[in-house]
Design an enzyme around this catalytic site. Structure first.
Site, PDB file in Angstrom:
ATOM      1  N   GLU A 189      11.643  -7.838   4.710  1.00  0.00           N
ATOM      2  CA  GLU A 189      10.618  -7.734   3.508  1.00  0.00           C
ATOM      3  C   GLU A 189      11.056  -7.992   1.996  1.00  0.00           C
ATOM      4  OE1 GLU A 189       7.452  -5.758   2.639  1.00  0.00           O
ATOM      5  OE2 GLU A 189       6.991  -7.304   0.473  1.00  0.00           O
ATOM      6  N   ASN A 203       7.502 -12.346  -1.165  1.00  0.00           N
ATOM      7  CA  ASN A 203       6.235 -11.656  -2.266  1.00  0.00           C
ATOM      8  C   ASN A 203       5.790 -12.815  -3.179  1.00  0.00           C
ATOM      9  OD1 ASN A 203       4.851  -8.989  -0.822  1.00  0.00           O
ATOM     10  ND2 ASN A 203       6.969  -8.981  -1.331  1.00  0.00           N
ATOM     11  N   GLU A 218       3.944 -13.387   1.907  1.00  0.00           N
ATOM     12  CA  GLU A 218       3.427 -12.988   1.958  1.00  0.00           C
ATOM     13  C   GLU A 218       2.464 -13.132   0.547  1.00  0.00           C
ATOM     14  OE1 GLU A 218       4.939  -8.974   2.374  1.00  0.00           O
ATOM     15  OE2 GLU A 218       5.711  -8.604   3.363  1.00  0.00           O
ATOM     16  N   ASP A 223      -0.674  -9.932   2.651  1.00  0.00           N
ATOM     17  CA  ASP A 223      -0.072  -7.529   2.802  1.00  0.00           C
ATOM     18  C   ASP A 223      -0.995  -7.173   2.539  1.00  0.00           C
ATOM     19  OD1 ASP A 223       2.060  -6.427   2.372  1.00  0.00           O
ATOM     20  OD2 ASP A 223       2.844  -7.416   0.510  1.00  0.00           O
ATOM     21  N   GLU A 238       3.559  -1.426   8.079  1.00  0.00           N
ATOM     22  CA  GLU A 238       4.728  -1.047   6.466  1.00  0.00           C
ATOM     23  C   GLU A 238       4.089   0.282   6.077  1.00  0.00           C
ATOM     24  OE1 GLU A 238       4.340  -4.165   2.891  1.00  0.00           O
ATOM     25  OE2 GLU A 238       1.710  -3.316   4.034  1.00  0.00           O
TER      26      GLU A 238
HETATM   27  P1  C2E Z   1       4.072  -4.781  -1.182  1.00  0.00           P
HETATM   28  O1  C2E Z   1       4.910  -6.192  -0.646  1.00  0.00           O
HETATM   29  O2  C2E Z   1       3.186  -4.209   0.133  1.00  0.00           O
HETATM   30  O3  C2E Z   1       5.783  -4.222  -0.319  1.00  0.00           O
HETATM   31  C1  C2E Z   1       6.058  -2.959   0.006  1.00  0.00           C
HETATM   32  C2  C2E Z   1       6.615  -1.551  -0.855  1.00  0.00           C
HETATM   33  O4  C2E Z   1       6.398  -0.866   0.268  1.00  0.00           O
HETATM   34  C3  C2E Z   1       7.732  -1.393  -1.121  1.00  0.00           C
HETATM   35  O5  C2E Z   1       7.273  -0.903  -2.346  1.00  0.00           O
HETATM   36  C4  C2E Z   1       8.370  -0.689  -0.360  1.00  0.00           C
HETATM   37  O6  C2E Z   1       9.705  -0.085  -0.518  1.00  0.00           O
HETATM   38  C5  C2E Z   1       7.240   0.270  -0.146  1.00  0.00           C
HETATM   39  N1  C2E Z   1       7.869   1.064   1.258  1.00  0.00           N
HETATM   40  C6  C2E Z   1       7.722  -0.012   2.481  1.00  0.00           C
HETATM   41  N2  C2E Z   1       8.442   1.712   2.884  1.00  0.00           N
HETATM   42  C7  C2E Z   1       8.176   2.342   3.081  1.00  0.00           C
HETATM   43  C8  C2E Z   1       7.383   3.780   3.130  1.00  0.00           C
HETATM   44  O7  C2E Z   1       7.512   4.471   4.322  1.00  0.00           O
HETATM   45  N3  C2E Z   1       6.453   4.610   2.494  1.00  0.00           N
HETATM   46  C9  C2E Z   1       6.521   4.281   0.990  1.00  0.00           C
HETATM   47  N4  C2E Z   1       5.922   5.391   0.449  1.00  0.00           N
HETATM   48  N5  C2E Z   1       6.647   3.387   0.741  1.00  0.00           N
HETATM   49  C10 C2E Z   1       7.228   2.296   1.228  1.00  0.00           C
HETATM   50  P2  C2E Z   1       7.969  -1.387  -3.863  1.00  0.00           P
HETATM   51  O8  C2E Z   1       9.498  -2.274  -3.513  1.00  0.00           O
HETATM   52  O9  C2E Z   1       8.623  -1.296  -5.203  1.00  0.00           O
HETATM   53  O10 C2E Z   1       7.155  -3.089  -4.684  1.00  0.00           O
HETATM   54  C11 C2E Z   1       5.572  -3.008  -4.548  1.00  0.00           C
HETATM   55  C12 C2E Z   1       4.664  -3.509  -4.489  1.00  0.00           C
HETATM   56  O11 C2E Z   1       5.764  -4.955  -5.516  1.00  0.00           O
HETATM   57  C13 C2E Z   1       4.991  -4.840  -3.224  1.00  0.00           C
HETATM   58  O12 C2E Z   1       4.424  -4.452  -2.316  1.00  0.00           O
HETATM   59  C14 C2E Z   1       4.348  -5.833  -3.595  1.00  0.00           C
HETATM   60  O13 C2E Z   1       2.752  -5.937  -3.936  1.00  0.00           O
HETATM   61  C15 C2E Z   1       4.920  -6.500  -5.300  1.00  0.00           C
HETATM   62  N6  C2E Z   1       6.703  -6.964  -4.974  1.00  0.00           N
HETATM   63  C16 C2E Z   1       7.672  -6.411  -4.856  1.00  0.00           C
HETATM   64  N7  C2E Z   1       8.556  -7.884  -5.250  1.00  0.00           N
HETATM   65  C17 C2E Z   1       8.276  -9.030  -5.150  1.00  0.00           C
HETATM   66  C18 C2E Z   1       8.018  -9.977  -6.031  1.00  0.00           C
HETATM   67  O14 C2E Z   1       8.947 -10.598  -6.013  1.00  0.00           O
HETATM   68  N8  C2E Z   1       6.863 -11.104  -6.545  1.00  0.00           N
HETATM   69  C19 C2E Z   1       5.690 -10.348  -6.377  1.00  0.00           C
HETATM   70  N9  C2E Z   1       4.741 -11.121  -6.725  1.00  0.00           N
HETATM   71  N10 C2E Z   1       5.298  -9.331  -6.239  1.00  0.00           N
HETATM   72  C20 C2E Z   1       6.482  -8.663  -5.532  1.00  0.00           C
HETATM   73 MG    MG Z   2       4.544  -7.536   0.434  1.00  0.00          MG
HETATM   74 MG    MG Z   3       2.196  -4.760   1.467  1.00  0.00          MG
END
Ligand code: C2E
Ligand code: MG
Ligand code: MG
Length: 522
Positions: free
Chosen positions: A298, A356, A388, A418, A477
């Site tokens: 991802e 995403n 996603e 997602d 996830e």
């Molecule tokens: P998401 O798409 O559900 O991404 C998964 C989030 O869960 C990611 O946080 C990831 O670092 C975190 N995660 C993965 N494995 C684990 C785990 O084992 N434990 C825990 N506690 N967390 C885990 P992240 O990278 O902080 O992203 C947060 C959200 O921000 C993403 O949720 C997504 O909705 C959004 N996001 C990130 N990048 C983009 C982007 O380029 N565009 C858009 N529109 N949204 C984004």
């Molecule tokens: Mg995602």
């Molecule tokens: Mg997610």
């Protein structure tokens, strides 16, 4: 009066109403005679196409009017009609100005109400509220538009009765309303907004409606310099309510100012940050649960600003307030495609990389074309890309979502839902939109020591089973522990993503994993 027996005026709002005979009738003069016949009618059409007519009658046996008398009658009627029409026009103009075509008071009427109370202290003890009926698109979808209209009207009427004559409620458009009321009416109003059972027809059918609301308790001595000030405050607190972290009803406080300033700052920084390449893609591998192979990753965005990494939670919601998020998403997709092309040229197979996209894109009818343009520009075969989309924002109509997903699939691009389980009505979403992949949010993953018959464990197994049944690939996830991994394997889930294997990795680290090809599975 020239031997006249009766004078009758009709007023019709439109020519159609005139044809159907629907209008107001006024009898301006009547001697009560029985055998009467019409002797003269004048019809007056205004510029707004409203119509007034006046007809005068005489008794059958009365001597006919002379030409001179008829001339005078005609002149008198015309003068009277001119006055009556002007008076009626005012009513119509008021309706047009302050009501919308469904009969709800509109934003102008709200501003007029506020402008009326313009002296300091006029609004003491009052409150203003901005609210939105949650998931109203679903009510329309499930019960039909006509029934949806009835529900909305009944809801509105009930609010009117709660706030009484001392307040006002107006519709901003769609299912969003603003209202001013006495603070003493606020408890009842908010209780109703939080959860209301609203009649949907006369057969006793009801619909449960809850709302998001932003509330401003107007402080004593408050002066309205500008109506937009109150509006700004209730919209701001409403938006926080809608984001869902502080509950459905959020009160305005001055604390919010700094939040707002921060949001503005981020929005202002965006164009430069995009230009300076401050947004980087991190990759979090998705792992095949049976073989440990890297099945893809991802792409997650990180903002490098002045030597600091800003996590998405800090800026994505802010950018989602406007459509700035769309620029960022395409920027990330563009980087991802560049990386995939490079890996393919180096003979590395990255598997499918998911990107995403905010639900903000859904209203863009060219979404699929814009995505394809970016992917093709990098000569990346479509099967390497997955999009996603979250189900957590609720305002997007299913038909937009379905159209976007179908368009992408026509071009061989996979889509995943997602954070499944975080939003509302997830099952309906799955039923209506033809996804390829279900990404189950980590809040559904049972804890290590959780009993197999706990609610979460049971729900989790059912979700996986359901996904399989309807032929969806399933990615879980947030897998953090070996015990979770084992449990997932037993349930038959195919792919996992989580800290157990890796956090989201910077490009060079991820490339090392690609070279490695697989993880040792616990
Ligand atoms: P998401 O798409 O559900 O991404 C998964 C989030 O869960 C990611 O946080 C990831 O670092 C975190 N995660 C993965 N494995 C684990 C785990 O084992 N434990 C825990 N506690 N967390 C885990 P992240 O990278 O902080 O992203 C947060 C959200 O921000 C993403 O949720 C997504 O909705 C959004 N996001 C990130 N990048 C983009 C982007 O380029 N565009 C858009 N529109 N949204 C984004
Ligand atoms: Mg995602
Ligand atoms: Mg997610």
């Amino acid at each position: 009066m020239f031997r006249l027996a009766k004078g009758v005026t009709h007023f019709y709002k439109t020519p159609g109403d005139e044809q159907r005979g629907i209008g107001e009738t006024m009898c301006s003069y009547d001697i009560g005679a029985e055998n009467i016949k019409p002797v003269h009618t004048v019809r007056f059409v205004t510029r707004l196409m409203s119509i007034s007519t006046m007809t005068v009658y005489m008794e059958e046996n009365e001597e006919p009017l002379t030409d001179e008398e008829l001339f005078k009658v005609d002149l008198t009627i015309r003068t009277a009609l001119a006055f009556i029409s002007r008076n009626r026009l005012q009513v119509i103009a008021e309706e047009l100005a302050f009501y919308d075509d469904m009969g709800y008071r509109n934003i102008r009427s709200f501003f007029k109400f506020i402008a009326w109370y313009n002296k300091p202290g006029d609004l003491n003890g009052m409150a203003a509220v901005n609210y939105n009926l949650r998931h109203f698109a679903l009510v329309n979808e499930e019960f039909g538009r006509a029934c949806g209209d009835i529900v909305m009207k009944n809801h509105y009427r009930h609010i009117e009765t709660i706030i009484g004559k001392s307040g006002t409620v107006a519709r901003l458009g769609g299912d969003t309303f603003v209202c001013v009321c006495k603070q003493t009416d606020l408890p009842e109003l908010l209780e109703y907004l939080n959860e209301a059972v609203v009649p949907a027809d006369t057969n006793g059918r009801t619909v449960s409606i809850s709302s998001y609301a932003g509330v401003f308790r107007i402080p004593d001595g408050y002066t309205v310099d500008n109506e937009n000030d109150i509006m700004g405050k209730i919209i701001q607190s409403y938006q926080i309510a809608k984001a869902g972290v502080q509950g459905n009803i959020v009160f305005y406080s001055d604390m919010m100012l700094s939040e707002k300033d921060r949001a503005r700052k981020i929005q202002k920084m965006l164009p430069e940050a995009l230009k300076n390449g401050e947004f980087h893609v991190f990759y979090q591998p998705k792992v095949n649960i049976l073989t440990g192979e890297i099945a893809g990753a991802e792409a997650l965005c990180r903002w490098f600003s002045n030597g600091q990494i800003i996590p998405p939670i800090e800026f994505i919601p802010v950018l989602e307030e406007t459509s700035d998020i769309c620029k960022l998403d395409f920027h990330i997709l563009d980087q991802v495609c560049g990386h995939i092309r490079k890996w393919l040229d180096e003979g590395k197979d990255p598997g499918r990389i998911s990107v995403n996209l905010s639900r903000r894109h859904m209203t863009d009818p060219n979404l699929a074309d814009n995505i394809i343009e970016i992917v093709d520009r990098h000569h990346v075969p479509h099967r390497y890309i997955e999009i996603e989309l979250t189900e957590t924002t609720t305002d997007v109509e299913f038909k937009d979502l379905r159209r976007a997903v179908e368009n992408l699939q026509e071009h061989g691009i996979c889509t995943s839902v997602d954070d499944f389980g975080m939003g509302y009505s997830s099952l309906n979403l799955i039923r209506v939109v033809p996804w390829n992949v279900l990404k189950v949010d980590r809040i559904f993953v049972p804890e290590d020591d959780e009993a197999k018959d706990s609610v979460r464990s049971v729900m989790f197994s059912s979700i996986i089973a359901m996904a399989k049944d309807i032929g969806l690939e399933c990615v879980v996830e947030g897998v953090e522990t070996k015990a979770q991994f084992q449990m997932l394997r037993e349930i038959g889930c195919e792919q996992v993503q989580g800290y157990l294997f890796d956090k989201p990795l910077p490009l060079d680290e991820f490339e090392k994993r690609l070279d490695m090809g697989r993880y040792d599975i616990p």
